[in-house]
Design a protein around this motif. Structure first.
Motif, PDB file in Angstrom:
ATOM      1  N   ILE A   1     -31.909 -10.456 -12.421  1.00  0.00           N
ATOM      2  CA  ILE A   1     -31.723 -11.451 -11.358  1.00  0.00           C
ATOM      3  C   ILE A   1     -30.229 -11.624 -11.113  1.00  0.00           C
ATOM      4  O   ILE A   1     -29.442 -11.741 -12.048  1.00  0.00           O
ATOM      5  CB  ILE A   1     -32.318 -12.824 -11.758  1.00  0.00           C
ATOM      6  CG1 ILE A   1     -33.813 -12.710 -12.039  1.00  0.00           C
ATOM      7  CG2 ILE A   1     -32.042 -13.874 -10.680  1.00  0.00           C
ATOM      8  CD1 ILE A   1     -34.658 -12.414 -10.839  1.00  0.00           C
ATOM      9  N   ILE A   2     -29.843 -11.641  -9.834  1.00  0.00           N
ATOM     10  CA  ILE A   2     -28.459 -11.952  -9.468  1.00  0.00           C
ATOM     11  C   ILE A   2     -28.471 -13.224  -8.621  1.00  0.00           C
ATOM     12  O   ILE A   2     -29.189 -13.308  -7.625  1.00  0.00           O
ATOM     13  CB  ILE A   2     -27.803 -10.808  -8.672  1.00  0.00           C
ATOM     14  CG1 ILE A   2     -27.740  -9.523  -9.514  1.00  0.00           C
ATOM     15  CG2 ILE A   2     -26.387 -11.208  -8.231  1.00  0.00           C
ATOM     16  CD1 ILE A   2     -27.197  -8.315  -8.770  1.00  0.00           C
ATOM     17  N   ILE A   3     -27.712 -14.209  -9.063  1.00  0.00           N
ATOM     18  CA  ILE A   3     -27.559 -15.442  -8.288  1.00  0.00           C
ATOM     19  C   ILE A   3     -26.132 -15.455  -7.767  1.00  0.00           C
ATOM     20  O   ILE A   3     -25.174 -15.459  -8.536  1.00  0.00           O
ATOM     21  CB  ILE A   3     -27.837 -16.700  -9.136  1.00  0.00           C
ATOM     22  CG1 ILE A   3     -29.251 -16.646  -9.716  1.00  0.00           C
ATOM     23  CG2 ILE A   3     -27.673 -17.955  -8.282  1.00  0.00           C
ATOM     24  CD1 ILE A   3     -29.593 -17.787 -10.648  1.00  0.00           C
TER      25      ILE A   3
ATOM     26  N   LEU B   1     -22.711  -6.301  -4.076  1.00  0.00           N
ATOM     27  CA  LEU B   1     -22.195  -5.015  -4.561  1.00  0.00           C
ATOM     28  C   LEU B   1     -22.852  -4.622  -5.879  1.00  0.00           C
ATOM     29  O   LEU B   1     -23.282  -3.478  -6.062  1.00  0.00           O
ATOM     30  CB  LEU B   1     -20.678  -5.089  -4.723  1.00  0.00           C
ATOM     31  CG  LEU B   1     -19.973  -3.840  -5.250  1.00  0.00           C
ATOM     32  CD1 LEU B   1     -20.204  -2.658  -4.330  1.00  0.00           C
ATOM     33  CD2 LEU B   1     -18.472  -4.097  -5.402  1.00  0.00           C
ATOM     34  N   PHE B   2     -22.974  -5.572  -6.805  1.00  0.00           N
ATOM     35  CA  PHE B   2     -23.606  -5.280  -8.090  1.00  0.00           C
ATOM     36  C   PHE B   2     -25.093  -4.986  -7.924  1.00  0.00           C
ATOM     37  O   PHE B   2     -25.652  -4.156  -8.647  1.00  0.00           O
ATOM     38  CB  PHE B   2     -23.386  -6.434  -9.075  1.00  0.00           C
ATOM     39  CG  PHE B   2     -22.156  -6.254  -9.921  1.00  0.00           C
ATOM     40  CD1 PHE B   2     -22.252  -5.814 -11.230  1.00  0.00           C
ATOM     41  CD2 PHE B   2     -20.892  -6.480  -9.397  1.00  0.00           C
ATOM     42  CE1 PHE B   2     -21.118  -5.620 -12.009  1.00  0.00           C
ATOM     43  CE2 PHE B   2     -19.753  -6.292 -10.161  1.00  0.00           C
ATOM     44  CZ  PHE B   2     -19.863  -5.863 -11.475  1.00  0.00           C
TER      45      PHE B   2
ATOM     46  N   LYS C   1     -21.563   0.362 -20.646  1.00  0.00           N
ATOM     47  CA  LYS C   1     -21.692   1.815 -20.510  1.00  0.00           C
ATOM     48  C   LYS C   1     -22.152   2.170 -19.094  1.00  0.00           C
ATOM     49  O   LYS C   1     -21.677   3.146 -18.496  1.00  0.00           O
ATOM     50  CB  LYS C   1     -22.689   2.360 -21.547  1.00  0.00           C
ATOM     51  CG  LYS C   1     -22.792   3.868 -21.544  1.00  0.00           C
ATOM     52  CD  LYS C   1     -23.769   4.363 -22.603  1.00  0.00           C
ATOM     53  CE  LYS C   1     -23.886   5.881 -22.569  1.00  0.00           C
ATOM     54  NZ  LYS C   1     -24.880   6.380 -23.561  1.00  0.00           N
ATOM     55  N   GLN C   2     -23.075   1.365 -18.567  1.00  0.00           N
ATOM     56  CA  GLN C   2     -23.582   1.599 -17.211  1.00  0.00           C
ATOM     57  C   GLN C   2     -22.453   1.492 -16.188  1.00  0.00           C
ATOM     58  O   GLN C   2     -22.332   2.335 -15.288  1.00  0.00           O
ATOM     59  CB  GLN C   2     -24.679   0.578 -16.881  1.00  0.00           C
ATOM     60  CG  GLN C   2     -25.416   0.843 -15.576  1.00  0.00           C
ATOM     61  CD  GLN C   2     -26.344   2.033 -15.678  1.00  0.00           C
ATOM     62  OE1 GLN C   2     -27.335   2.022 -16.395  1.00  0.00           O
ATOM     63  NE2 GLN C   2     -26.019   3.092 -14.943  1.00  0.00           N
ATOM     64  N   MET C   3     -21.622   0.470 -16.347  1.00  0.00           N
ATOM     65  CA  MET C   3     -20.503   0.282 -15.408  1.00  0.00           C
ATOM     66  C   MET C   3     -19.488   1.420 -15.521  1.00  0.00           C
ATOM     67  O   MET C   3     -18.873   1.819 -14.530  1.00  0.00           O
ATOM     68  CB  MET C   3     -19.828  -1.067 -15.658  1.00  0.00           C
ATOM     69  CG  MET C   3     -20.665  -2.267 -15.229  1.00  0.00           C
ATOM     70  SD  MET C   3     -19.734  -3.824 -15.222  1.00  0.00           S
ATOM     71  CE  MET C   3     -19.472  -4.057 -16.977  1.00  0.00           C
ATOM     72  N   LYS C   4     -19.331   1.937 -16.730  1.00  0.00           N
ATOM     73  CA  LYS C   4     -18.410   3.071 -16.930  1.00  0.00           C
ATOM     74  C   LYS C   4     -18.926   4.307 -16.197  1.00  0.00           C
ATOM     75  O   LYS C   4     -18.148   5.077 -15.631  1.00  0.00           O
ATOM     76  CB  LYS C   4     -18.263   3.352 -18.424  1.00  0.00           C
ATOM     77  CG  LYS C   4     -17.088   4.247 -18.759  1.00  0.00           C
ATOM     78  CD  LYS C   4     -16.852   4.326 -20.255  1.00  0.00           C
ATOM     79  CE  LYS C   4     -15.622   5.179 -20.553  1.00  0.00           C
ATOM     80  NZ  LYS C   4     -15.371   5.302 -21.998  1.00  0.00           N
ATOM     81  N   ILE C   5     -20.241   4.486 -16.204  1.00  0.00           N
ATOM     82  CA  ILE C   5     -20.853   5.605 -15.474  1.00  0.00           C
ATOM     83  C   ILE C   5     -20.583   5.469 -13.979  1.00  0.00           C
ATOM     84  O   ILE C   5     -20.389   6.463 -13.279  1.00  0.00           O
ATOM     85  CB  ILE C   5     -22.378   5.675 -15.762  1.00  0.00           C
ATOM     86  CG1 ILE C   5     -22.616   6.145 -17.200  1.00  0.00           C
ATOM     87  CG2 ILE C   5     -23.086   6.611 -14.782  1.00  0.00           C
ATOM     88  CD1 ILE C   5     -24.067   6.092 -17.645  1.00  0.00           C
ATOM     89  N   TRP C   6     -20.542   4.236 -13.484  1.00  0.00           N
ATOM     90  CA  TRP C   6     -20.239   4.003 -12.067  1.00  0.00           C
ATOM     91  C   TRP C   6     -18.814   4.397 -11.713  1.00  0.00           C
ATOM     92  O   TRP C   6     -18.473   4.504 -10.538  1.00  0.00           O
ATOM     93  CB  TRP C   6     -20.427   2.524 -11.713  1.00  0.00           C
ATOM     94  CG  TRP C   6     -21.830   2.024 -11.852  1.00  0.00           C
ATOM     95  CD1 TRP C   6     -22.971   2.754 -11.943  1.00  0.00           C
ATOM     96  CD2 TRP C   6     -22.232   0.640 -11.935  1.00  0.00           C
ATOM     97  NE1 TRP C   6     -24.065   1.936 -12.085  1.00  0.00           N
ATOM     98  CE2 TRP C   6     -23.644   0.632 -12.065  1.00  0.00           C
ATOM     99  CE3 TRP C   6     -21.547  -0.566 -11.904  1.00  0.00           C
ATOM    100  CZ2 TRP C   6     -24.370  -0.549 -12.174  1.00  0.00           C
ATOM    101  CZ3 TRP C   6     -22.266  -1.741 -12.008  1.00  0.00           C
ATOM    102  CH2 TRP C   6     -23.664  -1.736 -12.131  1.00  0.00           C
ATOM    103  N   GLY C   7     -17.973   4.585 -12.741  1.00  0.00           N
ATOM    104  CA  GLY C   7     -16.579   4.971 -12.491  1.00  0.00           C
ATOM    105  C   GLY C   7     -15.588   3.839 -12.664  1.00  0.00           C
ATOM    106  O   GLY C   7     -14.391   4.014 -12.413  1.00  0.00           O
ATOM    107  N   LEU C   8     -16.070   2.669 -13.093  1.00  0.00           N
ATOM    108  CA  LEU C   8     -15.178   1.532 -13.288  1.00  0.00           C
ATOM    109  C   LEU C   8     -14.272   1.717 -14.503  1.00  0.00           C
ATOM    110  O   LEU C   8     -14.682   2.299 -15.503  1.00  0.00           O
ATOM    111  CB  LEU C   8     -15.994   0.245 -13.471  1.00  0.00           C
ATOM    112  CG  LEU C   8     -16.502  -0.425 -12.194  1.00  0.00           C
ATOM    113  CD1 LEU C   8     -17.579  -1.442 -12.516  1.00  0.00           C
ATOM    114  CD2 LEU C   8     -15.357  -1.084 -11.443  1.00  0.00           C
TER     115      LEU C   8
END
Length: 347
Positions: free
Chosen positions: A102-104, A113-114, A228-235
């Protein structure tokens, strides 16, 4: 003479056509690389590879006596398009046990964006505004993670909802990183807590090489998959261990808020929208427009949660500004001496 120019221009046109065809072939190869990265969870951005590409292209440019700046600009643009091409394949889902996120989000673009990035990573994601909190009950799945991108004012409105969250639910806060804010979030939620502070334009599409700070709140092992997921995105993910880490940055953020707000006030007084081209060159109007599109409570939070640091810095920098103005007016030699000293730091 005209026929000679036409002949040369025709040759240039042929070369341009070949360049475009080669770019198309390169992007097709990049697309295949993207598929492999998506399958195996390889990060979009590999710094060593990018540095190696630039360095090797510079060597070729030197031999051919071509400007390095041209090659750098060209390769930067090509790589940017390449990252976008890789994005189109989506990303590997790091944690298959996460069924519902859930994103609030307030009236800002970071939450959107997320949501997009998580959906590209094949997660079930639902986006709500704070006033839509009651709609969350219609979701059939158990909430595994909740991301809040809201102001402190909106946080008060959903406090009761957060208090009722399971202790296994991961709470990710996308706002300002400060000791005061961390203490507040840890008090509200007794489960895993992660604080994030993005350092990129919220309307950006390509997150490659963009910075995001994170602060461990509680139970790191439960949300390390998300990092780790965000790192895969290139962040470019940067851990903050000392919450007093960014005193200079806090002040710079305050200055951005201050300058954009004052510029807006000035526009109201003048009651006009200037089309002066010099103004566009000297002031980034796009950033100012984005500034006023965001929820103003975010800016209030940035100041309130770092109040002591900002006041200290304002006093310190006010004294520096006074000395700066004095040196310009009365002793330009001192200004020039200090200017040259600072300039050496950036050489």
């Amino acid at each position: 003479m005209v026929s000679e120019i036409l002949s040369l221009r025709n040759k240039i046109d042929i070369i341009d056509k070949n360049i475009i065809n080669l770019l198309s072939k390169r992007l097709n190869l990049v697309s295949k690389v993207g598929l492999i990265k998506s399958k195996y969870g390889i990060p979009i951005h590999v710094p060593k590879r990018e540095k190696s590409i630039i360095k090797s292209r510079f060597l070729i440019a030197d031999k051919l006596k071509i400007s390095k700046k041209l090659i750098k600009d060209l390769m930067s643009r090509i790589m940017y398009e390449s990252y976008l091409k890789e994005y189109s394949h989506g990303f590997k889902k790091v944690n298959c046990n996460i069924k519902c996120i859930i994103i609030i989000s307030d009236n800002n673009y970071t939450g959107i964006l997320f949501k997009k990035m998580l959906q590209l990573s094949k997660y079930n994601v639902y986006l709500f505004k704070p006033k839509e909190i009651n709609k969350i009950n219609i979701i059939k799945y158990k909430i595994d993670m909740i991301i809040i991108s809201i102001s402190n004012e909106s946080l008060k409105k959903i406090m009761l909802f957060i208090l009722k969250l399971s202790k296994n639910c991961i709470l990710v806060n996308l706002n300002v990183i400060s000791y005061k804010y961390l203490k507040l979030i840890l008090y509200i939620h007794k489960g895993p807590v992660l604080l994030l502070q993005p350092k990129f334009n919220s309307q950006t599409y390509n997150l490659t090489k963009k910075k995001i700070y994170y602060c461990n709140g509680r139970n790191f092992k439960y949300y390390k998959w998300f990092l780790k997921q965000m790192k895969i995105w290139g962040l470019n993910i940067i851990c903050i261990k000392n919450l007093n880490f960014n005193n200079d940055e806090i002040f710079i953020n305050f200055l951005k808020i201050f300058i954009n707000f004052l510029y807006g006030l000035n526009k109201i007084k003048k009651k006009n929208k200037s089309n002066n081209p010099l103004l566009f060159n000297n002031f980034n109007l796009k950033d100012t427009i984005l500034f006023f599109k965001n929820n103003p409570n975010f800016y209030i939070d940035n100041i309130i949660f770092n109040k002591k640091n900002i006041i200290l810095f304002i006093e310190s920098y006010c004294n520096k500004f006074k000395k700066f103005i004095y040196s310009i007016k009365n002793n330009q030699k001192i200004f020039l001496k200090k200017f040259n000293k600072i300039n050496k730091l950036f050489l």
